[in-house]
Design an enzyme around this catalytic site. Structure first.
Site, short mmCIF file in Angstrom:
data_model
loop_
_atom_site.label_atom_id
_atom_site.label_comp_id
_atom_site.label_asym_id
_atom_site.label_seq_id
_atom_site.Cartn_x
_atom_site.Cartn_y
_atom_site.Cartn_z
N HIS A 134 46.43 -7.14 11.27
CA HIS A 134 46.86 -6.15 12.26
C HIS A 134 47.28 -4.87 11.55
O HIS A 134 47.98 -4.93 10.54
CB HIS A 134 48.04 -6.70 13.06
CG HIS A 134 48.65 -5.70 14.00
ND1 HIS A 134 48.08 -5.41 15.22
CD2 HIS A 134 49.75 -4.92 13.89
CE1 HIS A 134 48.82 -4.49 15.83
NE2 HIS A 134 49.85 -4.18 15.04
N ILE A 160 15.65 1.34 19.53
CA ILE A 160 15.16 2.57 18.91
C ILE A 160 15.47 3.77 19.80
O ILE A 160 15.97 4.81 19.35
CB ILE A 160 13.65 2.48 18.61
CG1 ILE A 160 13.37 1.37 17.60
CG2 ILE A 160 13.12 3.81 18.08
CD1 ILE A 160 11.90 1.03 17.44
N GLY A 205 8.74 0.33 21.47
CA GLY A 205 8.64 -0.85 20.61
C GLY A 205 7.65 -0.67 19.48
O GLY A 205 7.05 0.39 19.31
N ASP A 244 7.92 -8.64 10.99
CA ASP A 244 7.45 -8.07 12.25
C ASP A 244 6.03 -8.50 12.60
O ASP A 244 5.59 -8.32 13.73
CB ASP A 244 7.48 -6.54 12.17
CG ASP A 244 8.89 -5.98 12.22
OD1 ASP A 244 9.85 -6.77 12.29
OD2 ASP A 244 9.05 -4.73 12.19
N THR A 271 2.74 -7.92 6.58
CA THR A 271 2.26 -6.53 6.72
C THR A 271 2.99 -5.72 7.78
O THR A 271 2.65 -4.56 8.02
CB THR A 271 0.74 -6.52 6.99
OG1 THR A 271 0.40 -7.53 7.95
CG2 THR A 271 -0.02 -6.82 5.70
N LYS A 297 0.82 -1.22 0.00
CA LYS A 297 0.00 0.00 0.00
C LYS A 297 0.85 1.27 0.00
O LYS A 297 0.38 2.34 -0.39
CB LYS A 297 -0.95 0.01 1.19
CG LYS A 297 -0.28 0.18 2.54
CD LYS A 297 -1.31 0.27 3.66
CE LYS A 297 -0.65 0.49 5.01
NZ LYS A 297 -1.63 0.59 6.10
#
Length: 462
Positions: free
Chosen positions: A439, A183, A266, A306, A142, A39
Site C-alpha cells: 500500500h 490495433i 486485423g 500469427d 512466417t 527475409k
C-alpha cells in the site's frame, strides 16, 4: 538449386519473428543445431511494426497529455505541440536498441542466421538465396500482415495500414479508424493525445469486442470523456477520396469524412506462394492448421505464431516457439492454455484481462453457478493519485476458483501478471485475500477485489 548436403540442421525455421526466434534461441540452448531464415529483420512484426513502436507512440502521447494536464497536479508546464520527427527518432532508438540486443543473442547462441526470402521446398527443406537448407524438422513462422476489406485499397497516403501509420510524417488533423479492436483503439488513443480529431468505426456492438462487455463499456465511457468519437454496430460499405481526404460510408448510409483512413480490421497470415500446400501442409483460409503441440499434418513440419489460428500476440508466439523447441529436444511439454494468456490493450485507459468473460463463464458453467464482482478504482489510493478511473472485475465459479480477471484503468497492463497467476493456479478468492499487497499501489486493487469476493471487504462497501 544448389543443395548444401554437408549440413543437415536439427531445426530449420522459416521466419524470424516472435515465434521463430524464440524457437531458435530455446532450441540452440537445448543443443539443437538451428538455422533461422528471415527475409526482413529478425524480431518481426512485434519489434519493428507492432508491439514496440505502437507502445512508444502511446507513451509519447501520454507525455503530451501529462503536459497539457500538469496544472491539476500543481505543476506549471507548457505544451507546445508534437515534433513528429523527434517522436519517430525516440521510437526508432527504442527499436534499434532491442534489435541489436536480439542480434547479439542469436549470435551468442550459435544459431545459423540466413537473411533471405525462404520457401518450403519439401517437408524437410527450405530454399533460400539459391541454396537448399536441409533440416530434420522445419518450423513455419512466417507471421502476418495487415488485412483490408473487399474493394478497399490501401494506398499508403490517404488510406493507410498500421505499418504506414507508424511512419506517418505528420500528425493528421482528423482520422477515421476502421476497426475498434486492439490495433484500432491503440492508434485512436495515441492520435487523440497528439491532437487528432478521431472517429472509430466498429461493426460489432462494442469497442474491443472480444473483451468482457463491462470492460468495453468502461473504455467507451473513457473515450467519450476524452473526445474520441465512435460509431458501433454498423459495418463499412465504401470509401472514396474527397478533395482533401477520405469519405467513409457505412451500410446504413451514414457518412464520415477525415484527412486519413486507418484500416485496422486485423491481420492475416503470410502463407501464399511459400510452398506450404505443395509440401502437403494443411491450411484453412491461409492459416496453417496445427494440433495442441503445434504439429501440422506433416510429421516433420510444425507452425507457430500469427501463421496459425491462435491468439495473435507476441507472447503467444514466444510460448509456442519454446514449446516446439522443447518438444523436438525431447522434453515433456504442456500445451498452451490460451484462456490463461494475459491480454492487454495499451490505449488510455488500458484494458487488461486473463481468463474467460462473464458471458463465457455462464455458457460453460451455467448462469446460476457464476459470481461476478466489480471493484471500482475510485477506492484505490494510488489510482486516485494518478487520477485514473476504471474497475477490476472478477468472474468466479460459485464456491470455486476465479476464472476471469478483467481490468480497465491506466497501468492495468502492469497488474495482469498477478491476475495470470490467479487464473492459472485456479486460486480461490480466500487464498488471494490472504496475500498482503503493498500500500499504496494499484496492485493492491487486485487484493481488495479478492477480499470483497471472499466476503471481507476492506476499502469497499459490503
Amino acid at each position: 538449386m544448389a543443395n548444401d548436403a554437408s549440413t543437415v540442421f536439427d531445426l530449420v525455421i522459416l521466419g524470424g519473428g516472435s515465434g521463430g526466434y524464440a524457437a531458435a534461441l530455446r532450441g540452440a540452448q537445448l543443443g539443437l543445431d538451428v538455422a533461422l531464415i528471415e527475409k526482413g529483420k529478425v524480431g518481426g512484426t512485434c519489434l519493428h511494426n507492432g508491439c514496440i513502436p505502437t507502445k512508444a507512440l502511446l507513451h509519447a502521447g501520454e507525455i503530451a497529455d501529462q503536459a497539457r494536464e500538469s496544472e491539476q497536479f500543481g505543476v506549471k508546464a507548457t505544451f507546445e505541440g508534437i515534433d513528429i520527427a523527434a517522436v519517430h527518432k525516440y521510437k526508432d532508438d527504442v527499436i534499434s536498441g532491442l534489435y541489436k540486443g536480439l542480434q547479439g543473442l542469436i549470435a551468442s547462441r550459435k544459431v545459423t542466421y540466413i537473411e533471405g526470402a525462404g520457401k518450403l521446398s519439401s517437408p524437410t527443406s527450405v530454399d533460400v538465396n539459391g541454396q537448399r537448407i536441409q533440416g530434420r524438422h522445419v518450423l513455419l513462422a512466417t507471421g502476418s500482415v495487415p488485412k483490408s476489406l473487399p474493394g478497399l485499397e490501401i494506398d499508403g497516403n490517404r488510406v493507410i495500414s498500421s505499418d504506414h501509420a507508424l511512419k506517418l510524417d505528420r500528425v493528421p488533423e482528423s482520422a477515421i479508424v476502421l476497426g475498434g479492436g486492439v490495433i484500432g483503439v491503440e492508434f485512436a488513443s495515441a492520435w487523440k493525445s497528439f491532437g487528432t480529431d478521431v472517429t472509430v468505426i466498429e461493426g460489432m456492438k462494442h469497442l474491443v469486442p472480444v473483451e468482457d462487455e463491462n470492460s468495453s463499456k468502461l473504455l467507451e465511457r473513457a473515450f467519450r470523456k476524452r473526445g474520441i468519437k465512435f460509431n458501433l454496430g454498423t459495418f463499412f460499405d465504401k470509401a472514396e477520396y474527397t478533395q482533401n481526404g477520405v469519405k467513409v460510408t457505412l451500410a446504413d448510409g451514414k457518412e464520415f469524412e477525415a484527412e486519413v483512413l486507418l484500416v485496422a480490421v486485423g491481420r492475416g497470415p503470410v502463407s501464399q506462394g511459400l510452398g506450404y500446400e505443395e509440401a502437403g501442409v494443411a491450411t484453412d483460409r491461409g492459416y496453417v492448421l496445427v494440433d495442441e503441440y503445434m504439429r501440422t499434418n506433416v510429421p516433420t513440419v510444425s507452425a507457430v505464431g500469427d501463421l496459425v489460428p491462435t491468439l495473435q500476440l507476441a507472447h503467444v508466439g514466444f510460448a509456442e516457439g519454446i514449446l516446439v523447441a522443447e518438444r523436438l529436444a525431447g522434453l515433456k511439454v504442456v500445451p498452451v492454455d490460451y484462456d490463461g494468456v494475459p491480454r492487454v490493450t495499451y490505449c488510455h485507459p488500458e484494458v487488461a484481462s486473463v481468463g474467460i468473460t462473464e458471458a463465457k463463464a455462464k455458457e460453460v458453467y451455467g448462469a446460476d453457478k457464476v459470481v461476478a464482482l466489480k471493484y471500482n478504482l475510485a477506492g484505490n489510493g494510488k489510482s486516485k493519485i494518478l487520477k485514473t478511473a476504471g474497475e477490476i472485475k472478477l468472474v468466479q465459479v460459485k464456491d470455486g476458483a476465479v476464472v476471469g480477471v478483467h481490468m480497465v484503468g491506466d497501468r492495468m497492463g502492469e497488474q495482469v501478471g498477478e491476475a495470470q497467476l490467479i487464473y492459472n493456479w485456479e486460486a480461490l478468492p480466500a487464498e488471494v485475500a490472504q496475500l498482503i499487497h503493498a500500500h499504496p499501489t494499484q496492485n493492491e486493487a487486485l487484493g481488495e477485489a479478492h477480499l470483497a469476493l471472499a466476503g471481507k471487504p476492506l476499502h469497499s462497501h459490503d
